[in-house]
Design a protein around this motif. Structure first.
Motif, mmCIF file in Angstrom:
data_model
loop_
_atom_site.group_PDB
_atom_site.id
_atom_site.type_symbol
_atom_site.label_atom_id
_atom_site.label_comp_id
_atom_site.label_asym_id
_atom_site.label_seq_id
_atom_site.Cartn_x
_atom_site.Cartn_y
_atom_site.Cartn_z
ATOM 1 N N ALA A 132 0.828 -1.205 0.000
ATOM 2 C CA ALA A 132 0.000 0.000 0.000
ATOM 3 C C ALA A 132 0.864 1.257 0.000
ATOM 4 C CB ALA A 132 -0.953 -0.006 1.198
ATOM 5 N N ALA A 133 1.917 1.276 0.829
ATOM 6 C CA ALA A 133 2.799 2.442 0.881
ATOM 7 C C ALA A 133 3.519 2.634 -0.447
ATOM 8 C CB ALA A 133 3.809 2.286 2.019
ATOM 9 N N GLY A 134 4.022 1.556 -1.025
ATOM 10 C CA GLY A 134 4.699 1.656 -2.318
ATOM 11 C C GLY A 134 3.788 2.193 -3.396
ATOM 12 N N ARG A 135 2.549 1.729 -3.410
ATOM 13 C CA ARG A 135 1.589 2.211 -4.419
ATOM 14 C C ARG A 135 1.234 3.674 -4.194
ATOM 15 N NH1 ARG A 135 -1.691 -3.520 -4.151
ATOM 16 N NH2 ARG A 135 -0.255 -4.614 -5.568
ATOM 17 N N ALA A 136 1.132 4.098 -2.938
ATOM 18 C CA ALA A 136 0.861 5.510 -2.650
ATOM 19 C C ALA A 136 2.032 6.373 -3.098
ATOM 20 C CB ALA A 136 0.583 5.703 -1.162
ATOM 21 N N LEU A 137 3.260 5.899 -2.866
ATOM 22 C CA LEU A 137 4.442 6.654 -3.297
ATOM 23 C C LEU A 137 4.538 6.705 -4.825
ATOM 24 C CD1 LEU A 137 6.897 5.330 -0.597
ATOM 25 C CD2 LEU A 137 6.167 7.718 -0.873
ATOM 26 N N GLN A 138 4.170 5.614 -5.504
ATOM 27 C CA GLN A 138 4.144 5.640 -6.972
ATOM 28 C C GLN A 138 3.137 6.668 -7.474
ATOM 29 O OE1 GLN A 138 3.323 1.482 -7.822
ATOM 30 N NE2 GLN A 138 5.416 1.192 -8.574
ATOM 31 N N ASP A 139 1.961 6.706 -6.849
ATOM 32 C CA ASP A 139 0.936 7.682 -7.228
ATOM 33 C C ASP A 139 1.464 9.096 -7.039
ATOM 34 O OD1 ASP A 139 -1.645 8.756 -7.901
ATOM 35 O OD2 ASP A 139 -2.158 8.834 -5.765
ATOM 36 N N LEU A 140 2.098 9.348 -5.920
ATOM 37 C CA LEU A 140 2.673 10.673 -5.653
ATOM 38 C C LEU A 140 3.769 10.999 -6.660
ATOM 39 C CD1 LEU A 140 2.777 13.156 -3.815
ATOM 40 C CD2 LEU A 140 4.435 11.913 -2.422
#
Length: 94
Positions: A56-64
């Motif tokens: 989840a954190a990795g996907r949020a950072l990719q989105d950012l």
């Protein structure tokens, strides 16, 4: 030209019923952006919360990251800068 900045970043993780959600907020001093990501555990898989957190954190950072690149590209376009054409192929000719 040298300059140093510090961008404040906060990462929030929320887990409920096999779903982990992440929200990352970055404050650049001139803008505040939010990235989001989620991970869902297959009910047949063992419950390992760290894996959901990481996904989840990795996907949020990719989105950012995508948001930051989009903003930078719009800024470059707004300056009227000519972008380079396609890169030439490298390697042995066919």
């Amino acid at each position: 030209m040298s300059h140093t900045l510090e961008w404040k970043t906060r990462l929030h993780l929320f887990e409920d019923a096999g779903t982990t959600k992440a929200r990352v907020v970055i404050d650049t001093g001139t803008a505040v952006l939010t990235g989001r990501g989620a991970a869902r555990r297959n009910p047949a898989d063992p419950d390992v919360p760290e894996i959901g957190d990481e996904l989840a954190a990795g996907r949020a950072l990719q989105d950012l990251g995508r948001q930051l690149v989009d903003i930078a590209e719009r800024d470059v376009d707004g300056m009227g800068v000519t972008r380079p054409g396609p890169r030439p192929a490298v390697g042995w000719p066919m």
